[in-house]
Design a protein around this motif. Structure first.
Motif, short mmCIF file in Angstrom:
data_model
loop_
_atom_site.label_atom_id
_atom_site.label_comp_id
_atom_site.label_asym_id
_atom_site.label_seq_id
_atom_site.Cartn_x
_atom_site.Cartn_y
_atom_site.Cartn_z
N GLY A 15 7.95 -1.54 -3.05
CA GLY A 15 6.87 -2.08 -3.87
C GLY A 15 6.83 -1.57 -5.29
N GLY A 56 -0.82 -1.83 -4.40
CA GLY A 56 -0.03 -2.42 -3.33
C GLY A 56 1.41 -1.92 -3.32
N GLY A 57 1.95 -1.64 -4.50
CA GLY A 57 3.32 -1.15 -4.58
C GLY A 57 3.49 0.27 -4.10
N SER A 115 -4.26 3.44 -0.78
CA SER A 115 -3.88 2.37 -1.71
C SER A 115 -4.86 1.21 -1.63
N TRP A 174 2.34 1.85 -1.38
CA TRP A 174 2.48 2.12 0.06
C TRP A 174 3.71 1.45 0.68
N SER A 175 4.51 0.80 -0.14
CA SER A 175 5.72 0.13 0.35
C SER A 175 6.95 0.74 -0.31
N ASP A 194 7.50 -6.50 -4.83
CA ASP A 194 7.32 -5.44 -5.83
C ASP A 194 6.22 -5.81 -6.83
N ASN A 195 5.59 -4.77 -7.38
CA ASN A 195 4.40 -4.98 -8.21
C ASN A 195 4.69 -5.74 -9.50
N PHE A 248 -1.40 3.62 3.10
CA PHE A 248 -2.00 2.29 3.14
C PHE A 248 -3.49 2.33 2.85
N SER A 303 2.68 -7.46 -3.89
CA SER A 303 3.39 -6.36 -4.56
C SER A 303 4.12 -5.48 -3.56
N ALA A 304 3.59 -5.37 -2.35
CA ALA A 304 4.27 -4.58 -1.32
C ALA A 304 5.51 -5.28 -0.81
N VAL A 316 3.79 4.24 4.88
CA VAL A 316 2.71 3.28 5.18
C VAL A 316 1.53 4.01 5.82
#
Length: 465
Positions: free
Chosen positions: A183, A176-177, A209, A179-180, A140-141, A206, A136-137, A202
């Motif tokens: 994402g 996961g999305g 998340s 922190w990016s 994308d989620n 990170f 996801s990062a 991040v």
């Protein structure tokens, strides 16, 4: 008139949540709600005191004094703006779903299925949790959820067990999305709006998340549904596995990963890169399709089926969940109606006035942290995009201020608490026909624990910067 529009939205929202009780597909109330909300705006345009400019994230000055023609022109421009932004998401989604279906057309996911050697439910849970968090990062989620649930459908045959996995994938993908910068649509908004930088995003998010994903997964691993091994039925396959399955899997996933790179290089919207990726994957799919099927297939198949075999792209497009796409259109455009009237903006502004310490340069107090937590809850109930848009217009903190990172985390992960609170949840709901109340009873409490643990971790990590 504003009260009537809010009432229509609430009734439509309830109809969506009660889909299985009413026996009405959720896309119907979503589309009706969207159309009625905008119709009421058009009919009552003269009576509205405010108008929210989504492009500038601020209220239009002197809107009440505009001539009727000016108001109508502004409304049409705003409607077109929201349709364009919504279309970007939908076209991106169509491209991603088509690539996934093309991979499936060539049995590509059986390659990953072959990698899963274990039958132990808890190991598979952790495997998919980590995959969702990392994928996801990168892609994308939304796309990560589509890919992983498609793989899950090949591995877990029991739907009652599979929807549990899908629920945890939603939590992990949204975590996961967050922190990016690519994402999640909300982190992308903050990134493009120069409120956060990649390095600080991040660094801040990170660990929170990761805990938001890991804690619910750890708790879920002790639930009875994840005890024991999966019962995998050994079914003799009538058709042999395509010799191009591995090639198409890596080509398809590589094409999706290429999308954010294309965006960073060209600065074009993500859907442009997705269409390029789809085109490249489609070229190889057409080249390989003639090698996959024998001539005898056409003798047994109907003309329409033969045409599908000739064109894997047509076949893949025919399998896309179009009701999910239309539902997404309805819900996003309905929320856009509330945003355009400034209702969400005024609500956020009233919060700021009630919590004056929210704007301090010091680390936020418990009161303002509570507001950020409420933002997370709000992103589950409504949609995180307009809430983040409202926050962009509300606050004037500089780039990489801790407030923006808390907004990114809360809006990105808070949506997991309801299945319609995030794009990943909406897609999973469509792909697996997950009931709203089943998710509320079985998964929401896990998502809430992860959200709170992650928020607490953020309050620690922010002191390190």
């Amino acid at each position: 008139m504003e009260a009537a529009i809010i009432l229509v939205f609430v009734i439509g929202y309830l109809a969506i949540t009660l889909e299985h009780n009413l026996k009405v597909d959720k896309l119907i109330p979503a589309l009706v709600m969207m159309a009625i909300c905008w119709a009421l705006i058009s009919l009552g345009l003269e009576s509205f005191p405010n108008w929210f400019d989504s492009a500038k994230h601020s209220l239009v000055e002197g809107f009440a004094g505009f001539a009727p023609e000016e108001k109508m022109h502004l409304m049409e421009e705003t409607l077109l703006h929201h349709l364009g932004k919504t279309a970007e998401i939908l076209v991106f989604l169509l491209g991603a779903m088509t690539i996934v279906e093309i991979i499936d057309y060539f049995d590509g996911f059986s390659t990953i299925k072959d990698f899963v050697k274990t039958k132990k439910k808890t190991k598979i849970l952790w495997l998919f949790g980590f995959l969702a968090f990392i994928l996801s990062a990168i892609i994308d989620n939304l796309t990560a959820t589509i890919v992983l649930i498609s793989i899950l459908q090949k591995i877990v045959k029991d739907r009652d067990v599979r929807i549990w996995y899908a629920g945890l994938i939603i939590i992990a993908a949204n975590a996961g999305g967050a922190w990016s910068p690519i994402g999640d649509v909300t982190t992308t908004m903050l990134w493009i709006g120069k409120k956060v930088s990649t390095g600080h995003l991040v660094g801040y998010l990170f660990v929170p998340s990761f805990l938001c994903m890991a804690v619910p997964t750890f708790i879920a691993s002790f639930l009875p549904v994840f005890k024991g091994n999966l019962e995998i039925e050994e079914v003799e396959e009538e058709t042999t596995k395509s010799k191009f399955s591995s090639i198409m899997l890596y080509l398809g996933l590589g094409a999706i990963v290429f999308v954010p790179i294309f965006k960073m290089v060209t600065h074009l919207p993500p859907y442009v890169g997705m269409m390029l990726s789809l085109g490249v994957v489609a070229v190889f799919a057409e080249m390989y399709s003639s090698s996959k099927f024998s001539i005898s297939d056409f003798n047994r198949a109907e003309e329409s089926e033969a045409h599908a075999h000739h064109s894997p792209v047509h076949h893949s497009l025919s399998k896309i969940e179009l009701p999910s796409i239309l539902f997404f259109l309805g819900i996003l455009m309905a929320v856009a109606a509330l945003e355009s009237l400034g209702i969400l903006f005024e609500f956020a502004a009233s919060l700021k006035e009630g919590m004056p310490m929210l704007g301090t340069e010091l680390h936020h107090t418990g009161v303002s942290d509570l507001v950020m937590l409420l933002l997370g809850v709000g992103s589950a109930v409504i949609d995180n995009v307009p809430l983040v848009a409202a926050s962009l217009g509300m606050f004037s903190e500089p780039i990489d201020n801790e407030l923006w990172h808390f907004v990114a985390f809360s809006a990105g992960t808070g949506g997991s608490m309801l299945i319609i609170g995030s794009a990943a949840g909406v897609v999973a709901m469509g792909m697996e026909k997950i009931d709203f109340f089943w998710y509320l009873k079985k998964i929401s409490w896990l998502a809430a624990i992860g959200f709170l643990v992650g928020s607490a971790a953020f309050m620690v990590t922010r002191t390190l910067f």
